[in-house]
Design an enzyme around this catalytic site. Structure first.
Site, short mmCIF file in Angstrom:
data_model
loop_
_atom_site.label_atom_id
_atom_site.label_comp_id
_atom_site.label_asym_id
_atom_site.label_seq_id
_atom_site.Cartn_x
_atom_site.Cartn_y
_atom_site.Cartn_z
N LYS A 1 -34.51 70.62 40.94
CA LYS A 1 -33.51 70.91 41.97
C LYS A 1 -33.07 69.58 42.55
CE LYS A 1 -32.18 75.06 42.34
NZ LYS A 1 -32.09 75.04 40.86
N GLU B 1 -35.45 70.71 31.45
CA GLU B 1 -36.38 71.33 32.40
C GLU B 1 -37.43 72.18 31.72
OE1 GLU B 1 -36.37 74.09 36.47
OE2 GLU B 1 -34.48 73.53 35.53
#
Length: 439
Positions: A248, A232
């Site tokens: 997410k 990420e």
């Protein structure tokens, strides 16, 4: 600057990198960033090895962002061999930004942040090697290095919270959401153990082989090591453009191709995962708007599905153009810590995180990366990462997920184990029996 081709050196690029990392580990500080050639929107990290601390950030608690700004300005106007700063920002810098505290257990004792201007930079560009340094003979020194082959020895990881307590805490957080205290909260748990013998280079290579990701890094700051397989990006600056890519939404991978496609499709169409992702997208849009030119915040991609060796992830990309009166450090400060690791609203959920988590996060869920001068930077989110204090012989890693009202505690716990699969596998390969109590 020295530029050579690997065929000319007589060894492969990977063999050279292994030698270079072993030489780097002879220094008090180094940082290695590796994109693993993963196809990723806006690309991953530069592939670069920073060695030696020409100068280090000397910062006092309560003024770290100002001190970082001054340090960066000093480097970009000095006569050093490069204008890079490399390091990390710890999660608890939130206490400087907001009126918050952190009193939970800290097993590793990492400083809140550490940065250094490297003495040497090695850039890996395909089959080309570029060396930035004022020192002569670095290439020959690295080629003469004998690679250390010792195995690390780590004890079995112990959870900081029992499964029953974890499930109970998820239920209590759902109650907070039902009562209107928050919309979503990222709740994490720690696993920890002892280090009997350490080869950080070997650990990094093993983890990177299990889980090669676009924001992989290995960092050393004295006795502290960060070994990261992060998928990420927190934030990247290219000129005046800011890019943030929160994750997410998670599904495990399957060795069965049909099942793997089903899991990927299920993630893309899951209303709960989309709702979680959308909440964080909105939070990131608001964070970027604090430093952006009016009307420049854009959602470039929503609910993008990307596959990594261990998991499928739902990733969105948000961009903005920063105002002329805003500098690089302020962009980070106004968005830190990243919404994907807190939840919303940010201040309230950080209070809940402190209450329900029983350990300090330290560098976990902070950001590791680099400033390439004052005009560009790139930082990951420090997840899927192992943290080691060589002096005390302790290691720890943390993992968590977004809790919403629709969360099912047992499934949230299972998702944690999926996300930590690579690190569990890494430690299992190096595992030795735990020390007896009191030893």
């Amino acid at each position: 600057m020295t530029i050579v081709d690997f065929p000319y050196l007589g060894i492969s690029r990977d063999e050279f990198i292994l030698k270079a990392l072993n030489w780097a580990n002879e220094h008090s500080h180094f940082a290695y960033f590796n994109n693993n050639q993963v196809n990723y929107p806006h690309e991953g990290f530069h592939h670069v090895l920073a060695i030696g601390a020409h100068s280090k950030l000397a910062s006092t608690e309560g003024s770290i962002f100002n001190d970082l700004r001054t340090f960066l300005e000093g480097i970009t106007t000095s006569d050093t061999s490069n204008d890079w700063l490399v390091g990390y920002l710890g999660y608890d810098l939130k206490n400087e930004i907001e009126k918050l505290t952190s009193t939970n257990v800290d097993r590793l004792g990492f400083p809140q942040t550490q940065f250094f201007n490297p003495t040497h930079l090695l850039h890996f560009r395909g089959n080309h090697l570029e060396i930035e340094s004022k020192q002569e003979g670095i290439l020959e020194t690295i080629l003469d290095i004998q690679v250390t082959l010792i195995e690390s020895e780590l004890t079995e990881p112990k959870p900081s919270v029992s499964k029953d307590q974890y499930l109970s805490n998820v239920d209590r957080l759902r109650q907070h959401i039902e009562e209107g205290d928050c919309y979503e909260v990222n709740y994490c748990q720690e696993f920890h153990g002892d280090v009997h013998r350490l080869n950080p280079i070997g650990l990094y290579h093993s983890l990177n082989a299990i889980s090669p990701n676009p924001f992989s890094c290995l960092q050393k700051f004295g006795e502290h090591y960060i070994i990261s397989a992060s998928p990420e990006r927190f934030m990247k600056k290219e000129g005046q453009t800011i890019i943030s890519q929160p994750i997410k939404g998670t599904r495990p991978r399957s060795n069965n191709s049909n099942e793997d496609i089903r899991l990927k499709t299920d993630l893309r169409n899951d209303p709960k995962e989309q709702a979680e992702n959308m909440m964080i997208v909105d939070l990131v849009r608001n964070d970027l708007a604090r430093t952006a030119k009016t009307g420049s915040v854009k959602v470039e991609e929503i609910f993008g599905i990307y596959s990594f060796p261990q998991v499928h992830q739902m990733i969105s990309t948000i961009t903005s153009e920063i105002r002329d009166d805003i500098d690089a450090v302020e962009v980070i400060e106004k968005a830190f810590p990243m919404g994907s690791m807190t939840g919303a609203p940010k201040v309230k959920v950080m209070e809940l995180i402190e209450k329900y988590e029983n350990t300090k996060r330290g560098p976990f869920s902070g950001a590791a990366g680099y400033f390439d001068g004052s005009e560009s930077f790139d930082f990951n989110v420090l997840i899927r990462s192992l943290f080691i204090n060589q002096e005390t012989g302790k290691y720890a890693f943390q993992v968590g997920g977004a809790i919403t009202y629709d969360s099912i505690p047992e499934k949230e716990y299972e998702e944690c184990l999926v996300k930590a699969k690579a690190i569990f596998a890494l430690i299992e390969k190096q595992r030795v029996p735990s020390s007896p109590v009191g030893v």
